[in-house]
Design a protein around this motif. Structure first.
Motif, PDB file in Angstrom:
ATOM      1  N   UNK A 198      48.962  27.096  34.878  1.00 24.73           N
ATOM      2  CA  UNK A 198      48.379  27.812  36.015  1.00 24.73           C
ATOM      3  C   UNK A 198      48.134  29.269  35.639  1.00 24.73           C
ATOM      4  N   UNK A 199      49.084  29.851  34.904  1.00 25.10           N
ATOM      5  CA  UNK A 199      48.923  31.231  34.456  1.00 25.10           C
ATOM      6  C   UNK A 199      47.691  31.365  33.565  1.00 25.10           C
ATOM      7  N   UNK A 200      47.478  30.385  32.702  1.00 25.12           N
ATOM      8  CA  UNK A 200      46.305  30.398  31.823  1.00 25.12           C
ATOM      9  C   UNK A 200      45.022  30.328  32.643  1.00 25.12           C
ATOM     10  N   UNK A 201      44.997  29.481  33.668  1.00 27.35           N
ATOM     11  CA  UNK A 201      43.811  29.381  34.526  1.00 27.35           C
ATOM     12  C   UNK A 201      43.533  30.711  35.232  1.00 27.35           C
ATOM     13  N   UNK A 202      44.582  31.364  35.703  1.00 22.00           N
ATOM     14  CA  UNK A 202      44.409  32.650  36.385  1.00 22.00           C
ATOM     15  C   UNK A 202      43.831  33.686  35.423  1.00 22.00           C
ATOM     16  N   UNK A 229      40.103  38.292  45.349  1.00 21.53           N
ATOM     17  CA  UNK A 229      41.248  38.135  46.242  1.00 21.53           C
ATOM     18  C   UNK A 229      41.920  36.777  46.044  1.00 21.53           C
ATOM     19  N   UNK A 230      41.114  35.748  45.722  1.00 18.15           N
ATOM     20  CA  UNK A 230      41.682  34.423  45.447  1.00 18.15           C
ATOM     21  C   UNK A 230      42.548  34.458  44.191  1.00 18.15           C
ATOM     22  N   UNK A 231      42.070  35.142  43.156  1.00 16.91           N
ATOM     23  CA  UNK A 231      42.854  35.269  41.924  1.00 16.91           C
ATOM     24  C   UNK A 231      44.153  36.023  42.195  1.00 16.91           C
ATOM     25  N   UNK A 232      44.062  37.088  42.953  1.00 17.64           N
ATOM     26  CA  UNK A 232      45.247  37.886  43.262  1.00 17.64           C
ATOM     27  C   UNK A 232      46.258  37.074  44.074  1.00 17.64           C
ATOM     28  N   UNK A 237      51.376  34.231  44.309  1.00 16.60           N
ATOM     29  CA  UNK A 237      52.115  32.994  44.586  1.00 16.60           C
ATOM     30  C   UNK A 237      52.934  32.576  43.374  1.00 16.60           C
ATOM     31  N   UNK A 238      52.325  32.667  42.202  1.00 15.17           N
ATOM     32  CA  UNK A 238      53.041  32.313  40.972  1.00 15.17           C
ATOM     33  C   UNK A 238      54.212  33.262  40.740  1.00 15.17           C
ATOM     34  N   UNK A 239      53.998  34.541  40.981  1.00 14.06           N
ATOM     35  CA  UNK A 239      55.069  35.525  40.828  1.00 14.06           C
ATOM     36  C   UNK A 239      56.204  35.238  41.804  1.00 14.06           C
ATOM     37  N   UNK A 240      55.841  34.856  43.022  1.00 10.25           N
ATOM     38  CA  UNK A 240      56.842  34.543  44.048  1.00 10.25           C
ATOM     39  C   UNK A 240      57.692  33.338  43.655  1.00 10.25           C
ATOM     40  N   UNK A 241      57.094  32.385  42.946  1.00  9.61           N
ATOM     41  CA  UNK A 241      57.819  31.176  42.567  1.00  9.61           C
ATOM     42  C   UNK A 241      58.622  31.352  41.285  1.00  9.61           C
ATOM     43  N   UNK A 242      58.115  32.123  40.337  1.00  4.48           N
ATOM     44  CA  UNK A 242      58.765  32.200  39.026  1.00  4.48           C
ATOM     45  C   UNK A 242      59.938  33.176  39.018  1.00  4.48           C
ATOM     46  N   UNK A 243      59.894  34.214  39.829  1.00  3.53           N
ATOM     47  CA  UNK A 243      60.975  35.210  39.818  1.00  3.53           C
ATOM     48  C   UNK A 243      62.326  34.610  40.216  1.00  3.53           C
ATOM     49  N   UNK A 244      62.412  33.833  41.316  1.00  2.00           N
ATOM     50  CA  UNK A 244      63.707  33.198  41.634  1.00  2.00           C
ATOM     51  C   UNK A 244      64.164  32.221  40.556  1.00  2.00           C
ATOM     52  N   UNK A 245      63.214  31.585  39.879  1.00  2.00           N
ATOM     53  CA  UNK A 245      63.577  30.641  38.819  1.00  2.00           C
ATOM     54  C   UNK A 245      64.278  31.372  37.677  1.00  2.00           C
ATOM     55  N   UNK A 284      51.631  41.521  33.866  1.00  2.00           N
ATOM     56  CA  UNK A 284      50.442  42.066  33.203  1.00  2.00           C
ATOM     57  C   UNK A 284      49.177  41.723  33.980  1.00  2.00           C
ATOM     58  N   UNK A 285      49.084  40.468  34.418  1.00  2.00           N
ATOM     59  CA  UNK A 285      47.896  40.044  35.170  1.00  2.00           C
ATOM     60  C   UNK A 285      47.805  40.785  36.501  1.00  2.00           C
ATOM     61  N   UNK A 286      48.935  40.971  37.178  1.00  2.00           N
ATOM     62  CA  UNK A 286      48.910  41.706  38.446  1.00  2.00           C
ATOM     63  C   UNK A 286      48.438  43.145  38.239  1.00  2.00           C
ATOM     64  N   UNK A 287      48.930  43.783  37.163  1.00  2.00           N
ATOM     65  CA  UNK A 287      48.465  45.142  36.862  1.00  2.00           C
ATOM     66  C   UNK A 287      46.971  45.143  36.539  1.00  2.00           C
ATOM     67  N   UNK A 288      46.548  44.135  35.795  1.00  2.00           N
ATOM     68  CA  UNK A 288      45.131  44.045  35.435  1.00  2.00           C
ATOM     69  C   UNK A 288      44.276  43.796  36.674  1.00  2.00           C
ATOM     70  N   UNK A 289      44.774  42.955  37.573  1.00  2.00           N
ATOM     71  CA  UNK A 289      44.039  42.699  38.817  1.00  2.00           C
ATOM     72  C   UNK A 289      43.904  43.982  39.628  1.00  2.00           C
ATOM     73  N   UNK A 290      44.990  44.760  39.695  1.00  2.00           N
ATOM     74  CA  UNK A 290      44.927  46.033  40.423  1.00  2.00           C
ATOM     75  C   UNK A 290      43.903  46.971  39.791  1.00  2.00           C
TER      76      UNK A 290
END
Length: 376
Positions: A198-202, A229-232, A237-245, A284-290
């Motif tokens: 999923x990260x690769x697709x984003x 906005x869809x990419x962000x 969502x991915x960040x929200x799921x991976x951080x608790x993991x 990195x992707x979140x910073x790049x999106x910003x």
């Protein structure tokens, strides 16, 4: 409940596996939180390979499924697919599972967590996937109950990680499992690999967006902004799921308990390394999106400024023309009225020509003034 006994050593194909239970997934998706009349129990290890059994058969086999710590080939994996409350409680009672764990089985937990009990420990995790024909991310929960030589997994929807591990067993471990710990590790690793995909697709979508943004036109701005906005949203969502993991894995590795062996911690460290890599990529992707968002919005602002500037320039020209022709308009209006205007009683064009000369002179003076003030 009646389920045929089917023992196979052939790997399930992706297409057949998905189609086989697709109707069941759809039914569960539409009735999440309820109880369903079907539970699929799959047995692996001790001579069983992806063998589907009924609950009654599982009950009759309990004597042969007891832990055998002295036998290296005695590890066993029982996978339960369904959400029938009565049957899940029965399975929990068979294996001495705590009621809180059974509640987790039934609740479709929305977060990754772990609980250590006297005789076992439990992991709750989630597999992310795209909804059919869309870029919307959804998740499906899996609960892993772990003992030394025994692993029990419970899930209410078809999981690709479960299928992949079963395929590996069908190909390489038809008689016995490497270990129960290996099953847990393989499941967690395949879930993490799904996150990486999923990260690769984003990342690919973000690269495509950057290329499109370079050639965008004004009519495409809304569509491109919606895609950004869809990419962000997916990255968040991915960040929200991976951080608790990541926090969960660190907790299990550092917790001083005999329930989690050194071998398990070695497996968990491997999964943690992958999770940390994904977290860094997400950051990195979140910073790049910003950055891309700020650049895109700046371009939109600049384009809007240019359009407004052109409109202002046009309105200024109209204002200048209107101002220059105001004296002539006044004279035309005055001489066109049905009242006597001074000079009309004179029987020649002297007054008329004189007034128009004054108006034209005023126009020329206005043009000179506007040039001096750099309006034109």
């Amino acid at each position: 409940m009646k389920i045929s006994l089917n023992q196979t050593t052939k790997p399930l194909t992706e297409k057949n596996s998905i189609q086989k239970y697709q109707w069941f997934d759809d039914y569960i998706s539409n009735n999440r939180g309820g109880s369903f009349g079907m539970t699929v129990i799959t047995l692996n290890g001790r001579g069983h390979c992806n063998e589907e059994i009924s609950l009654e058969e599982l009950q009759s086999m309990m004597g042969t499924l007891q832990p055998k710590n002295d036998d290296p080939d005695a590890d066993i994996w029982i996978d339960v697919y369904g959400n029938n409350e009565k049957e899940l409680k029965t399975i929990g009672e068979l294996f001495g599972i705590h009621p809180l764990t059974i509640d987790d089985w039934l609740s479709d937990s929305t977060r990754s967590k772990s609980t250590i009990f006297d005789t076992y420990y439990e992991l709750s995790d989630k597999e992310l996937f795209y909804q059919t024909d869309s870029n919307i991310l959804d998740y499906s929960s899996i609960n892993i109950t772990m003992r030394d030589t025994f692993v029990l997994t419970v899930h209410s929807k078809h999981l690709h990680a479960i299928k992949k591990v079963k395929d590996k067993i069908s190909l390489h471990y038809t008689e016995s499992l490497p270990s129960a710990q290996w099953v847990m590790y393989a499941l967690l690793m395949d879930i993490i690999k799904g996150y990486k995909l999923i990260m690769k697709h984003i990342e690919e979508d973000l690269d495509t967006f950057e290329k499109l943004a370079e050639f965008m036109i004004s009519t495409d701005q809304n569509a491109i902004l919606a895609r950004l906005m869809s990419i962000k949203k997916r990255a968040s969502n991915l960040d929200y799921q991976i951080s608790p993991k990541k926090a969960l894995l660190r907790y299990l590795i550092k917790t001083p308990t005999q329930k989690i062996s050194k071998m398990v911690k070695i497996y968990l460290r491997d999964v943690l390394e992958e999770a940390v890599i994904i977290v860094k990529r997400v950051d990195f992707v979140n910073d790049k999106i910003d950055d891309v968002t700020n650049t895109f919005l700046s371009r939109m602002t600049l384009d809007s400024y240019r359009v407004n500037r052109d409109q202002e320039e046009l309105m200024k020209r109209f204002a200048i023309i209107t101002t220059l022709f105001t004296p002539l308009t006044f004279l035309s209006t005055s001489f066109g009225m049905n009242v006597l205007v001074p000079g009309q009683e004179i029987d020649n064009y002297g007054m008329f020509i004189g007034l128009y000369v004054i108006a034209i002179a005023a126009m020329i003076g206005g043009i000179s003034y506007f040039k001096l003030t750099h309006w034109i």
